[in-house]
Each structure stands twice: as C-alpha cells, then as structure tokens.
Design an enzyme around this catalytic site. Sequence first.
Site, PDB file in Angstrom:
ATOM      1  N   CYS A   1       0.627  -1.244  -0.060  1.00 22.80           N
ATOM      2  CA  CYS A   1       0.153   0.042   0.012  1.00 22.80           C
ATOM      3  C   CYS A   1       0.942   1.292   0.091  1.00 22.80           C
ATOM      4  O   CYS A   1       0.350   2.387  -0.223  1.00 22.80           O
ATOM      5  CB  CYS A   1      -1.109   0.020   1.194  1.00 22.80           C
ATOM      6  SG  CYS A   1      -1.878  -1.445   1.084  1.00 22.80           S
TER       7      CYS A   1
ATOM      8  N   HIS B   1      -3.669   6.749   2.428  1.00 22.38           N
ATOM      9  CA  HIS B   1      -4.017   5.625   1.792  1.00 22.38           C
ATOM     10  C   HIS B   1      -5.476   5.102   2.301  1.00 22.38           C
ATOM     11  O   HIS B   1      -5.679   5.182   3.594  1.00 22.38           O
ATOM     12  CB  HIS B   1      -2.861   4.629   2.111  1.00 22.38           C
ATOM     13  CG  HIS B   1      -3.460   3.143   2.111  1.00 22.38           C
ATOM     14  ND1 HIS B   1      -4.102   2.626   0.884  1.00 22.38           N
ATOM     15  CD2 HIS B   1      -3.255   2.081   2.902  1.00 22.38           C
ATOM     16  CE1 HIS B   1      -4.422   1.658   0.752  1.00 22.38           C
ATOM     17  NE2 HIS B   1      -4.198   1.258   1.982  1.00 22.38           N
TER      18      HIS B   1
ATOM     19  N   ASN C   1     -10.241  -0.547  -0.360  1.00 18.77           N
ATOM     20  CA  ASN C   1      -8.785  -0.365  -0.220  1.00 18.77           C
ATOM     21  C   ASN C   1      -8.367  -0.780  -1.479  1.00 18.77           C
ATOM     22  O   ASN C   1      -8.337  -2.060  -1.907  1.00 18.77           O
ATOM     23  CB  ASN C   1      -8.218  -1.120   0.920  1.00 18.77           C
ATOM     24  CG  ASN C   1      -6.915  -1.234   1.240  1.00 18.77           C
ATOM     25  OD1 ASN C   1      -6.263  -0.866   0.229  1.00 18.77           O
ATOM     26  ND2 ASN C   1      -6.418  -1.700   2.344  1.00 18.77           N
TER      27      ASN C   1
HETATM   28  N1  COA Z   1     -18.926  -9.702   8.669  1.00 18.11           N
HETATM   29  C1  COA Z   1     -19.283 -10.067  10.038  1.00 18.11           C
HETATM   30  N2  COA Z   1     -18.329 -10.764  10.962  1.00 18.11           N
HETATM   31  C2  COA Z   1     -17.029 -10.424  10.877  1.00 18.11           C
HETATM   32  C3  COA Z   1     -16.599  -9.871   9.508  1.00 18.11           C
HETATM   33  C4  COA Z   1     -17.517  -9.710   8.378  1.00 18.11           C
HETATM   34  N3  COA Z   1     -17.086  -9.443   7.152  1.00 18.11           N
HETATM   35  N4  COA Z   1     -15.153 -10.185   9.572  1.00 18.11           N
HETATM   36  C5  COA Z   1     -14.849 -10.529  10.845  1.00 18.11           C
HETATM   37  N5  COA Z   1     -16.049 -10.686  11.416  1.00 18.11           N
HETATM   38  C6  COA Z   1     -16.198 -11.087  13.000  1.00 18.11           C
HETATM   39  C7  COA Z   1     -15.018 -12.207  13.278  1.00 18.11           C
HETATM   40  O1  COA Z   1     -15.187 -13.481  12.803  1.00 18.11           O
HETATM   41  C8  COA Z   1     -14.949 -12.048  14.688  1.00 18.11           C
HETATM   42  O2  COA Z   1     -15.843 -12.567  15.440  1.00 18.11           O
HETATM   43  P1  COA Z   1     -15.594 -13.677  16.647  1.00 18.11           P
HETATM   44  O3  COA Z   1     -15.002 -12.761  17.686  1.00 18.11           O
HETATM   45  O4  COA Z   1     -16.814 -14.386  16.839  1.00 18.11           O
HETATM   46  O5  COA Z   1     -14.323 -14.548  16.047  1.00 18.11           O
HETATM   47  C9  COA Z   1     -15.416 -10.195  14.997  1.00 18.11           C
HETATM   48  O6  COA Z   1     -15.885 -10.083  13.927  1.00 18.11           O
HETATM   49  C10 COA Z   1     -14.044  -9.345  15.104  1.00 18.11           C
HETATM   50  O7  COA Z   1     -12.981  -9.679  14.332  1.00 18.11           O
HETATM   51  P2  COA Z   1     -11.713  -8.879  13.876  1.00 18.11           P
HETATM   52  O8  COA Z   1     -11.077  -9.475  13.113  1.00 18.11           O
HETATM   53  O9  COA Z   1     -11.224  -8.671  15.470  1.00 18.11           O
HETATM   54  O10 COA Z   1     -12.438  -7.440  13.491  1.00 18.11           O
HETATM   55  P3  COA Z   1     -12.070  -5.888  13.442  1.00 18.11           P
HETATM   56  O11 COA Z   1     -12.818  -4.972  14.465  1.00 18.11           O
HETATM   57  O12 COA Z   1     -10.332  -5.935  13.866  1.00 18.11           O
HETATM   58  O13 COA Z   1     -12.243  -5.508  11.932  1.00 18.11           O
HETATM   59  C11 COA Z   1     -10.892  -5.206  10.000  1.00 18.11           C
HETATM   60  C12 COA Z   1     -11.631  -6.445  10.791  1.00 18.11           C
HETATM   61  C13 COA Z   1     -10.472  -6.288   8.898  1.00 18.11           C
HETATM   62  C14 COA Z   1     -12.062  -4.443   9.429  1.00 18.11           C
HETATM   63  C15 COA Z   1      -9.785  -4.382  10.763  1.00 18.11           C
HETATM   64  O14 COA Z   1      -8.882  -5.188  11.580  1.00 18.11           O
HETATM   65  C16 COA Z   1      -8.983  -3.684   9.818  1.00 18.11           C
HETATM   66  O15 COA Z   1      -9.591  -2.885   8.970  1.00 18.11           O
HETATM   67  N6  COA Z   1      -7.636  -4.118   9.873  1.00 18.11           N
HETATM   68  C17 COA Z   1      -6.554  -3.458   8.852  1.00 18.11           C
HETATM   69  C18 COA Z   1      -6.928  -4.176   7.372  1.00 18.11           C
HETATM   70  C19 COA Z   1      -5.923  -4.341   6.589  1.00 18.11           C
HETATM   71  O16 COA Z   1      -4.787  -5.079   6.713  1.00 18.11           O
HETATM   72  N7  COA Z   1      -5.485  -3.492   5.491  1.00 18.11           N
HETATM   73  C20 COA Z   1      -4.620  -3.928   4.547  1.00 18.11           C
HETATM   74  C21 COA Z   1      -3.472  -2.904   4.982  1.00 18.11           C
HETATM   75  S1  COA Z   1      -3.646  -1.229   4.829  1.00 18.11           S
END
Ligand code: COA
Length: 331
Positions: free
Chosen positions: A118, A258, A288
């Site tokens: 990114c 970004h 993204n």
């Molecule tokens: N829909 C519904 N539930 C979802 C889901 C979706 N699309 N994705 C994850 N969940 C659930 C998970 O299964 C988890 O449930 P559990 O606790 O029962 O296992 C819960 O939601 C929390 O998951 P988690 O992965 O901890 O969510 P989060 O709050 O961290 O949000 C992202 C996830 C991906 C949106 C966030 O972490 C993020 O944006 N991270 C950076 C992304 C990235 O790497 N970008 C690329 C580089 S810039």
Amino acid sequence: MHTQQRLAVEIAGLGSYLPERILTNSDLEKMVDTSDEWIFPRTGIRERHLLADDEATSDMATAAARTALESAGTAAADLDAIVVATCTPDYFFPATGCLVQAALGAENAMSFDLEAACSGFVFALTWAAGVIASRLAHNVLVIGAEALSRFTDYTDRRSCILFGDAAGAAVLRPAQNGGEFIYAELGSDGSRPNVLITPAGGARAPASHDTVERRDHYMKIQGREVFKAAVNKLTELLATLPERTGVSLDEVKMVIPHQSNVRIINSAFQRAGVDLSKAYMNIDRVGNTSSASIPVAMTEAVERGALERGDLVLFLAFGGGLTWGSVLIRY
Ligand code: COA
C-alpha cells in the site's frame, strides 16, 4: 530513508481508472456471512470496483496513464521512465511497467515495477522525484495499479470485504507550475511478514495442488495487528511533520491518506490532534485499492476542484511489508 530537500519537481498531470463492475456490501452478503451493518461502521466501505474477467493490472495502469499524459501535455515518446507500484502484477515477469510501456508506445522509457504494497505509490513517487532532481530523467510516469480481487479469498469474510481494483497515475517533471517535492519520510519493518502476506506462489512455497487447496495463493491478513501498527505509525508521521519540515498542518490544504479503513484514519488524526476535515476520503466508493488509492483519490480531488495548483498536499501511506511513507508536496 529520511530526506528533506527542496526539489523543483512537480506533478504535471494526473489520471485514474476504476473498472466498471461494482461489488456492494449487499452483494457480499450473498457470498459470505456478513452484512452492510457490520462492514460499513468498521471500515467505511460501501462498495468497491472489480476488474472484468478479460482485464488485468496493466490494462488499468495504461488507462490511468493515458489520462495523466494527456493532462500533463506529455507525449508517451518523451517519457524517460515508467515505474508501476503494484503487489498484484500481471506476471512475476515481464514487469507490468514493460507491458504499460508497450501499450503506450513509450519506446524511450526504462520501465519496471516496484513492490511496497500500500506504500508503493509514495515509494515510487519519491524515486521519481529523486531521479528527476539529479537530472537522470526529465519526464517520469509513476503509476499505482492493483488487481487485488484476483488475490482475494471470497470465502474469507475477514478480508474479502476490504479490497477493490483500480489504477492511478502521475506524470512528474521539473517544475513549470510552481509545484515542488518538499519532504519524504519512508520506512519499512520486515520483522513481521505474516501479518499481511500472500503465502504461496513465490519461491518460498511454489504453486502446487496443495497450496491451491489450502487457498494460500490468496492474501492472509491479521487485521487487528495491521490496524494497531497502522494507527501508531500514521499518528507518529502526522505528529512529527511540523518539527521535521517546518510546515504546520494548518498550512497543508489536504492530507491524502491511503484509503485502508476509515477507523484507522480517524484514530490517527484524532491521536495526532489533526482536524479530520483535512483528510480526503473516497474509501466508501472504492475500498482499499493498495498502491492505487492515493493517486486515485488525488485525481478525484483535483477534478472536483478541492485541490488547486500551489496547495500543499500530504500523502500518508501504510501497508504490507510492513512499509510506510509520508510525502509532502506543493501541487
Ligand atoms: N462480517 C461479519 N463478521 C465479521 C467479519 C465480516 N466481514 N469479519 C470479521 N467478523 C467477525 C470475526 O469473525 C470476529 O468474530 P469472533 O470474535 O466471533 O471470531 C469479529 O467479527 C471480530 O473480528 P476482527 O477480525 O477482530 O475484527 P476487527 O474489528 O479487527 O475488524 C478489519 C476487521 C479487517 C475491518 C480491521 O481489523 C482492519 O481494517 N484491519 C486492517 C486491514 C488491513 O490489513 N488492510 C490492509 C493493509 S492497509
């Protein structure tokens, strides 16, 4: 790398390309166990563009480049270099840059790809500004282009909601409109490769039936880890800008981060005490798009009249590698 030098290099023209096909949150609801109510508040994304079956990264890059060359009034034959920032190239080799060179008829340009996920666009931009300032090149085409949907696992709800496809391009040359490349702070931390990785298909785990069965040719993301690392680094880059450049955030017309996740951007701005209204956002419509996101957003901001010649613009990036960058220019 850490530089502060006043270089009379400017962005002469910009262009972007978003494929026609749109994947909405409600489309994703039919593919995995998710909902618009989960996705939008946690990411800020409502829809993203996906390339057509017969399109690839170089096609999007070429389309964005044509618009950028036209807006700069630069002929393809006058380009000295083309650098395509991408982590989703058409092939391992030849480079996507070479395919773009042929499509444009830029026969005098050395062409290659740069991979910094990114942060790719700000890395490539900094390279281009450096070679122009040192008179190794005059006209350089910098492109960020990604076909992320080709490497997205649409059975993994934790990652498939995030990504879209796009390309954005900028033509750089010695300044004619008062623009300048003011400051760049770029960095990397390769000690945690697994937080954002496409595990198979490379030399470490060559493609095989097994790797495909394990779906290891798709991106794997430890979302929480990336989230925390991104917020910390972006906060630091914002907070230290004034002391490192002598330019206050009040003087900066626009910050183009970004477009990774609206919550990452909000948190970093809040912690650094920067007014969120400075940030240009289009993540709701594009998702993204990795290295394409900054040039796509900047093209849109200029087209909408939100950014004009003479304005100070700060680019902020964070991504896989891990990599990051903060680049301040006068447009
Ligand atoms: N829909 C519904 N539930 C979802 C889901 C979706 N699309 N994705 C994850 N969940 C659930 C998970 O299964 C988890 O449930 P559990 O606790 O029962 O296992 C819960 O939601 C929390 O998951 P988690 O992965 O901890 O969510 P989060 O709050 O961290 O949000 C992202 C996830 C991906 C949106 C966030 O972490 C993020 O944006 N991270 C950076 C992304 C990235 O790497 N970008 C690329 C580089 S810039």
